[in-house]
Design an enzyme around this catalytic site. Structure first.
Site, PDB file in Angstrom:
ATOM      1  N   HIS A 178     -12.876   9.567  -4.356  1.00 37.69           N
ATOM      2  CA  HIS A 178     -12.537   9.163  -2.993  1.00 37.69           C
ATOM      3  C   HIS A 178     -11.177   8.492  -2.998  1.00 37.69           C
ATOM      4  CE1 HIS A 178     -12.803   7.142   0.930  1.00 37.69           C
ATOM      5  NE2 HIS A 178     -12.578   6.000   0.310  1.00 37.69           N
TER       6      HIS A 178
ATOM      7  N   ASP B  67      17.912  21.772   8.533  1.00 39.41           N
ATOM      8  CA  ASP B  67      16.716  21.806   7.688  1.00 39.41           C
ATOM      9  C   ASP B  67      16.866  20.719   6.633  1.00 39.41           C
ATOM     10  OD1 ASP B  67      14.511  24.442   7.276  1.00 39.41           O
ATOM     11  OD2 ASP B  67      14.478  22.738   5.895  1.00 39.41           O
TER      12      ASP B  67
ATOM     13  N   TRP C 248     -10.071   4.770  -9.219  1.00 42.79           N
ATOM     14  CA  TRP C 248      -8.787   5.443  -9.026  1.00 42.79           C
ATOM     15  C   TRP C 248      -7.703   4.744  -9.848  1.00 42.79           C
ATOM     16  CZ3 TRP C 248      -3.808   4.620  -7.094  1.00 42.79           C
ATOM     17  CH2 TRP C 248      -3.563   3.342  -6.551  1.00 42.79           C
TER      18      TRP C 248
ATOM     19  N   SER D  18       5.622  16.891  -7.556  1.00 45.06           N
ATOM     20  CA  SER D  18       5.760  17.208  -6.134  1.00 45.06           C
ATOM     21  C   SER D  18       6.395  16.054  -5.374  1.00 45.06           C
ATOM     22  CB  SER D  18       4.375  17.526  -5.556  1.00 45.06           C
ATOM     23  OG  SER D  18       4.391  17.452  -4.156  1.00 45.06           O
ATOM     24  N   SER D  19       5.920  14.837  -5.630  1.00 45.68           N
ATOM     25  CA  SER D  19       6.455  13.671  -4.906  1.00 45.68           C
ATOM     26  C   SER D  19       7.910  13.416  -5.246  1.00 45.68           C
ATOM     27  CB  SER D  19       5.653  12.418  -5.250  1.00 45.68           C
ATOM     28  OG  SER D  19       4.344  12.533  -4.795  1.00 45.68           O
TER      29      SER D  19
ATOM     30  N   HIS E  36       1.860  -1.128  -7.396  1.00 48.28           N
ATOM     31  CA  HIS E  36       2.174  -1.917  -6.244  1.00 48.28           C
ATOM     32  C   HIS E  36       3.214  -1.252  -5.341  1.00 48.28           C
ATOM     33  CE1 HIS E  36       1.447  -5.006  -3.524  1.00 48.28           C
ATOM     34  NE2 HIS E  36       2.730  -4.898  -3.253  1.00 48.28           N
TER      35      HIS E  36
ATOM     36  N   GLU F 230       3.560   1.717  -5.017  1.00 48.19           N
ATOM     37  CA  GLU F 230       2.827   2.844  -4.429  1.00 48.19           C
ATOM     38  C   GLU F 230       2.212   2.469  -3.086  1.00 48.19           C
ATOM     39  OE1 GLU F 230       2.302   5.937  -4.789  1.00 48.19           O
ATOM     40  OE2 GLU F 230       0.455   6.261  -3.657  1.00 48.19           O
TER      41      GLU F 230
ATOM     42  N   TYR G 136       3.290   0.364  -0.973  1.00 46.82           N
ATOM     43  CA  TYR G 136       4.343   0.306   0.032  1.00 46.82           C
ATOM     44  C   TYR G 136       4.845   1.693   0.373  1.00 46.82           C
ATOM     45  CZ  TYR G 136       3.908  -4.603  -0.320  1.00 46.82           C
ATOM     46  OH  TYR G 136       3.379  -5.853  -0.282  1.00 46.82           O
TER      47      TYR G 136
ATOM     48  N   SER H 121       7.626   2.013  14.788  1.00 47.77           N
ATOM     49  CA  SER H 121       8.902   1.527  15.302  1.00 47.77           C
ATOM     50  C   SER H 121       9.572   2.527  16.227  1.00 47.77           C
ATOM     51  CB  SER H 121       9.855   1.200  14.153  1.00 47.77           C
ATOM     52  OG  SER H 121       9.271   0.264  13.287  1.00 47.77           O
TER      53      SER H 121
ATOM     54  N   HIS I 123      -0.273  -9.401  -9.388  1.00 51.07           N
ATOM     55  CA  HIS I 123      -1.256 -10.065  -8.531  1.00 51.07           C
ATOM     56  C   HIS I 123      -2.544  -9.241  -8.466  1.00 51.07           C
ATOM     57  CE1 HIS I 123       0.770  -7.805  -4.985  1.00 51.07           C
ATOM     58  NE2 HIS I 123      -0.385  -7.218  -5.195  1.00 51.07           N
ATOM     59  N   HIS I 124      -2.521  -8.061  -9.065  1.00 52.01           N
ATOM     60  CA  HIS I 124      -3.747  -7.282  -9.191  1.00 52.01           C
ATOM     61  C   HIS I 124      -4.497  -7.687 -10.445  1.00 52.01           C
ATOM     62  CE1 HIS I 124      -2.427  -4.350  -6.093  1.00 52.01           C
ATOM     63  NE2 HIS I 124      -1.220  -4.577  -6.575  1.00 52.01           N
TER      64      HIS I 124
ATOM     65  N   THR J 103       7.492  -8.920   6.044  1.00 46.10           N
ATOM     66  CA  THR J 103       6.450  -8.195   6.774  1.00 46.10           C
ATOM     67  C   THR J 103       6.195  -8.866   8.108  1.00 46.10           C
ATOM     68  OG1 THR J 103       5.490  -7.810   4.601  1.00 46.10           O
ATOM     69  CG2 THR J 103       4.198  -7.120   6.499  1.00 46.10           C
TER      70      THR J 103
ATOM     71  N   LYS K 269       8.776  -8.000  10.649  1.00 42.54           N
ATOM     72  CA  LYS K 269       8.561  -6.706  11.307  1.00 42.54           C
ATOM     73  C   LYS K 269       7.535  -6.830  12.424  1.00 42.54           C
ATOM     74  CE  LYS K 269       8.992  -2.889   8.911  1.00 42.54           C
ATOM     75  NZ  LYS K 269      10.396  -2.482   8.849  1.00 42.54           N
TER      76      LYS K 269
ATOM     77  N   ARG L  87     -17.142  -4.919  -6.438  1.00 47.26           N
ATOM     78  CA  ARG L  87     -16.767  -3.545  -6.098  1.00 47.26           C
ATOM     79  C   ARG L  87     -17.468  -2.565  -7.015  1.00 47.26           C
ATOM     80  NH1 ARG L  87     -10.297  -3.019  -6.165  1.00 47.26           N
ATOM     81  NH2 ARG L  87     -10.837  -0.870  -5.707  1.00 47.26           N
TER      82      ARG L  87
END
Lengths: 385, 517, 185
Positions: free
Chosen positions: B67, B96, B132, B160-161, B244, B246, B248, B259, B293-294, B319, B322, B441
């Site tokens: 998932h 293009d 994951w 790809s990314s 991390h 990732e 963002y 926006s 922090h993880h 943040t 914004k 979890r």
């Protein structure tokens, strides 16, 4: 204008009702304050942050809702044209920084306190395995495994036939970790396979158990009681089934428990020696073997010995269960490195190991006719076989 | 501008057109969203009540793992790339993307990568089951056979990314219409430009992580194995150095979408355009120094914990800027509440709530009580679902008329919104409570004290799942039989795609660059 | 697409690919960087390699307690322990602690012990001049050995560290040793 005032009054009263509801309901909805000085301080910091966040949301969401009502096109057909203001931006950059500083100061001081495991009065080594904990008291030389004791019939509900569940469902163990109150207890946490994590919410202690490394943490419990937690790092199949139960007792009770445990160990050694001396017949071995197997092995290898392909080998018809007995004994006694198969030499008595091996070699059509005596296990462990 | 385009299946296999590729990315991400969502349904069905009713714990772990992988790499990230492909060239007046053939490859790698990943369910030992975040040694020494397919799949997605990110950067730097300076670009283009840099920097780190896993598993190395002198904690440092930034990567484009939409429906320019650009850049830069922090419970020394706590709390500042700017855009505007605006407003409110739980998680000494509990699950689902996904949903509703020339049914869109709003909160808000009550979890069964929260979350989840089908029907009905849209459907919309192009936008646009003042 | 644009694109693509390549090198470098960082700061509790005992001052005013823990990893049929639970030493003083290991099984087995120190920062100040953990140990079936470990604590160990725990975890590395990765003792 009257509408505006009524609306603001309405929103304000709704908010205060909600907030008071939250405050009243906090006992069930909220984190528990726990029983130690650090857990209570953590709880207080948690509440302080929540109130700050509530305050910020009232202002920010309040402004948004105000706009939804009073700046909608039907009420406010001509939009303003401003699109920047350095002063406003500076203010709403500075204020969050100040708020964060305000929150950081108590956080730093609490963190320093929580990470100070120096000058403990006793130490306990905590080892995580798949899927149980092992505790070893370093000063008092006591060690034991702590397994989930909730019976499988209570949690396996695939046929909607689960037995009634108790209050401590999935949070109860066979051997609880007993510690004395008002004593700084240091925990040396490690693991012998994958990463686990040892957590007791009421004590605000959580530390990862990392194979090959030792981590230290501590607690000092002022209130006698039983405190329950769980493994908090995904460690495989039964990650949700390896609880942590700590029971804090008076110093006198602790001393008595230590004495009892030592006496118990002596008695167990005698019983194991007696069992080893005796000769067990096939029936006796199969009865104890099945009992041990269903309790300790069936979780992975399944009650019918069929295992889970690719994860836990089937024992029915397996090379190990029908091949050389020495190999079979080696895996049960010493475990298999790099797999979830634990070493059971410390977790089962010689009689139980002999019985379970006998059972595995004769059940489900394996029919080797072999029997393994407790004395055989003893000899194997001593390197004589 | 021409509308002539190839037909048949080869159109889609060989296309180098950014609109076609954008559509393929969006449809692919939606399919993946449904697949990942189906797994969530299995998870929530099992967690509906205490006890194991439907699946075995090992399969449950496969569900939670897949998932996460599918949602992160198959749904959220490709949906953002789909938006980039459709919108960036039109917004900057380019014909293009800079590298159209590489663009085709970037897309087509994905169905292969995910087929590989999903086929792992059929392998012996099952699909990856280690979360994951695939920590070692659970994923190295103890991982099932499918782990190697997982590694190959990750490499493919990473390539790809990276190719997609290079395409975005080159397009934005080199192909803007004359007069479109960087500080005149729509904010969506800015947020994607910054996201593209993040992708280029951290996808190689992910590739390195999984390669080290592969060599530990099969080529005798011991990067993460203490027996050979390695360190499982090093895995976490390297993974989260990717992980991390990732997150963002997953949210910045949604910031960009919101926006664009909020000013359109406030009929007022975005407040503080330059601060929004600088804030986005600061968030991206800061994202590189907060990864641990993880890992607050891993046994880090005090100095490390203090540094990462403070750096993480700092991210709240840009943040917050914004969020305040979006509110200030609406303030004194002239607001209407069509479906894109509803989703955008919900984004601002609910993402902010996710941000609050984020600040709580940043406080290391209290994080010890939240880490690896459902409190974290609540936090990241708030920033990802009513965050990233509502952002993409808002974008689809907003730009659908531009892409297809058809309008969706506004009443039906609003129903979709309210269903989403109710069910997303019903699903994820109770998770704050079950986490605070002590529920870890990644467990398939739990004590009675967590039962009520789980029941509500599961009910919400089932509703949320059905709502996505509703969304699908809404969009298909619009594309097939919707009313013809206006040329400029939204009177408050600005930008080249609205002011200089008809609806639907022709197959080839801006073959001659427009003049931008 | 005109040639000017193609040339501009090529330049930028090259730079971006260089950035990708640079990040690939970075992740490769992360491994030794991490190890060096940990070695210098000692913060992951890993001890350093063999140290020399030369011209070391002894601080007789301070006493530091070292505790010893041993763990045996799964699948390792050895006994392994230390002959003393803890020792009190002066910083700078060379001490010896004896450990024992016995291969209870019927096979030759190669073991590797991995040390870990808590608190992590203290690892920096623990200097081992002789340790069985520096090499793999091969024990034949039934063989028993005594393994000495000689060490001294740095005299400049911070004042607030008065006790540290040295834990050894024993792993079965017979397969890796047979594959010839590292020489055995």
């Amino acid at each position: 204008m009257a509408i505006r005032r009524k609306l603001i009054a309405g929103i304000a009263s709704l908010l205060s009702v909600m907030l008071s509801g939250v405050v009243q309901a906090t006992s069930e909805l909220n984190m528990r304050p726990g029983v130690t000085e650090t857990s209570i301080e953590a709880y207080n910091l948690h509440m302080m942050v929540i109130w700050v966040m509530v305050g910020i949301s009232v202002v920010v969401f309040g402004a948004m809702f105000y706009s939804f009502i009073f700046h909608r096109k039907s009420k406010h057909p001509t939009p303003a044209t401003f699109s920047h203001s350095t002063m406003v931006e500076a203010i709403w950059t500075a204020i969050p920084i100040l708020i964060l500083i305000f929150l950081t100061i108590p956080a730093v001081s609490l963190l320093i306190k929580m990470e100070d495991a120096s000058k403990p009065e006793m130490s306990i080594q905590v080892t995580g395995s798949q899927w149980k904990w092992h505790y070893k008291y370093l000063e008092d030389d006591i060690e034991f495994f702590s397994n989930l004791s909730t019976p499988r019939e209570q949690y396996e509900d695939y046929n909607s036939d689960a037995k009634a569940r108790g209050e401590n469902y999935l949070l109860e163990v066979d051997n609880e970790l007993i510690i004395p109150i008002n004593t700084k207890v240091r925990f040396l946490v490690t693991a012998d396979d994958v990463i686990h994590s040892w957590w007791v919410p009421d004590l605000a202690v959580k530390k990862d158990a990392i194979p090959g490394f030792i981590n230290e943490t501590w607690t000092n419990v002022p209130t006698p009681g039983t405190y329950r937690g769980q493994c908090t790092e995904l460690c495989g199949k039964d990650h949700g089934f390896m609880p942590v139960v700590v029971k804090a007792v008076s110093k006198a009770d602790y001393a008595k428990w230590v004495a009892d445990k030592n006496a118990e160990r002596v008695a167990a050694e005698k019983a194991a020696a007696a069992a080893a001396a005796a000769s067990w017949d096939m029936d006796k071995l199969m009865v104890l073997g099945k009992k041990t197997y269903d309790e300790k092995c069936a979780s992975c290898h399944k009650v019918d010995g069929s295992g889970i392909a690719g994860a836990f080998p089937a024992l029915k018809g397996s090379a190990v269960a029908t091949g050389p007995i020495v190999e079979h004994m080696n895996i049960v006694v010493n475990g298999k490195q790099g797999t979830s198969m634990a070493a059971y030499s410390k977790q089962l008595t010689d009689a139980e190991m002999a019985a379970v091996i006998t059972y595995e070699r004769n059940a489900w059509g394996n029919s080797t006719g072999d029997t393994v005596q407790p004395a055989d296990i003893q000899a194997f462990k001593a390197g004589k076989q | 501008m021409s509308d002539h385009h190839p037909t048949g299946i080869t159109r889609w296999l060989y296309t180098t057109n950014h609109k076609d590729i954008g559509s393929m990315y969006l449809w692919f991400s939606f399919i993946m969203f449904l697949v990942g969502g189906a797994m969530a349904m299995v998870i929530r069905a099992e967690l509906y009540q205490p006890g194991l009713q439907f699946v075995e714990p090992n399969f449950f772990n496969q569900m939670t793992t897949m998932h996460g992988l599918i949602m992160v790499f198959g749904a959220v990230m490709p949906s953002m790339v789909g938006l980039a492909n459709w919108l960036i060239p039109m917004m900057i007046g380019a014909p293009d993307m800079a590298l159209p053939r590489m663009n085709n490859w970037s897309f087509w790698i994905l169905p292969f990568a995910f087929t590989l990943l999903l086929l792992s369910f059929t392998m012996e030992g099952g699909a990856p089951n280690f979360g994951w975040t695939f920590y070692a040694p659970l994923s190295t020494t103890y991982g099932p056979a499918s782990t190697d397919f997982f590694i190959l799949g990750v490499h493919m997605m990473g390539i790809s990314s990276i190719m997609g990110a290079i395409n975005v950067i080159v397009t934005v730097f080199n192909m803007r219409a004359p007069g479109m300076t960087l500080m005149k670009m729509p904010l969506f283009v800015w947020t994607w430009l910054i996201t593209a840099f993040l992708l280029i920097m951290v996808m190689p780190v992910l590739a390195g992580t999984v390669t080290m896993m592969l060599t530990d598993r099969h080529f005798g190395t011991s990067f993460f194995d203490a027996a050979g002198g390695g360190d499982p904690v090093m895995f976490q440092h390297i993974f989260w150095f990717f992980g991390h930034p990732e997150v963002y990567i997953m949210i910045l484009p949604a910031f960009g979408v919101v926006s664009e939409i909020i000013p359109a429906f406030s009929r007022k320019k975005l407040f503080g355009y330059s601060s929004m650009v600088y804030a986005t850049a600061s968030i991206a830069l800061l994202s590189f120094i907060v990864w641990a922090h993880h890992m607050f419970t891993v046994g880090m020394p005090l100095a490390g914990e203090l540094f990462f706590m403070i750096a993480t709390m700092l991210i709240a500042v840009p943040t917050g800027v914004k969020v305040f700017n979006w509110v200030a855009t609406m303030w004194q505007g002239s607001l209407t509440f069509e479906t894109p605006m509803l989703f955008s407003i919900a984004f601002v409110i609910l993402f902010t709530i996710g941000g609050f739980s984020g600040v709580m998680l940043a406080m290391a000494p209290v994080d010890f009580q939240y880490h690896d509990t459902y409190f974290v699950v609540a936090h990241f689902h708030y920033v990802l679902f009513p965050g990233a996904i509502f952002g993409t949903t808002a974008a689809v509703y907003y730009w659908l008329p531009k892409w297809t020339g058809k309008m969706y049914n506004e009443k039906v869109g609003k129903i979709h919104f309210w269903l989403s709003m109710i069910f997303v909160n019903l699903t994820f808000f109770p998770m704050h409570f079950s986490g605070l009550a002590g529920m870890p979890r990644r467990i398939p069964d739990y004590n009675m004290m967590f039962a009520d929260f789980n029941m509500w979350a599961s009910i919400g989840a089932f509703g949320l799942g059905l709502t996505q089908i509703f969304f699908l029907v809404t969009i298909v009905m619009a594309i097939r039989g919707g009313k013809k849209s206006e040329e400029k459907q939204w009177d408050g919309a600005t930008g080249l795609e609205w002011d200089a192009l008809p609806s639907p936008a022709p197959y080839h646009t801006f073959s001659t660059p427009p003049k931008v003042d | 697409m005109n040639e000017q644009l193609a040339a501009k694109n090529k330049k930028l693509i090259t730079k971006l690919l260089a950035l990708v390549g640079g990040m690939c090198l970075f992740v490769v470098a992360l491994v030794p960087l991490y190890n060096v960082f940990c070695e210098i700061t000692g913060i992951n509790g890993k001890t350093r390699g063999q140290a020399l005992y030369e011209n070391v001052e002894i601080d007789k005013k301070r006493v530091v307690t070292i505790e010893f823990l041993t763990n045996i990893n799964r699948g390792m049929p050895w006994e392994f322990g230390s002959t003393m639970k803890s020792i009190e030493v002066h910083p700078g003083e060379l001490n010896e602690v004896r450990f024992y290991a016995k291969n209870r099984s019927k096979f030759d087995i190669v073991g590797q012990t991995v040390p870990s120190v808590s608190p992590g920062e203290a690892a920096l100040y623990l200097n081992k001049t002789e340790c069985f953990c520096f090499d793999k140990q091969r024990l034949t079936a039934g063989e028993e050995v005594e393994m000495p470990m000689k060490f001294y604590i740095d005299a400049d160990i911070p004042e607030d560290i008065s006790r540290l725990t040295l834990s050894y975890q024993l792993f079965n590395v017979t397969d890796a040793a047979e594959a010839g990765s590292v020489a055995t003792k």
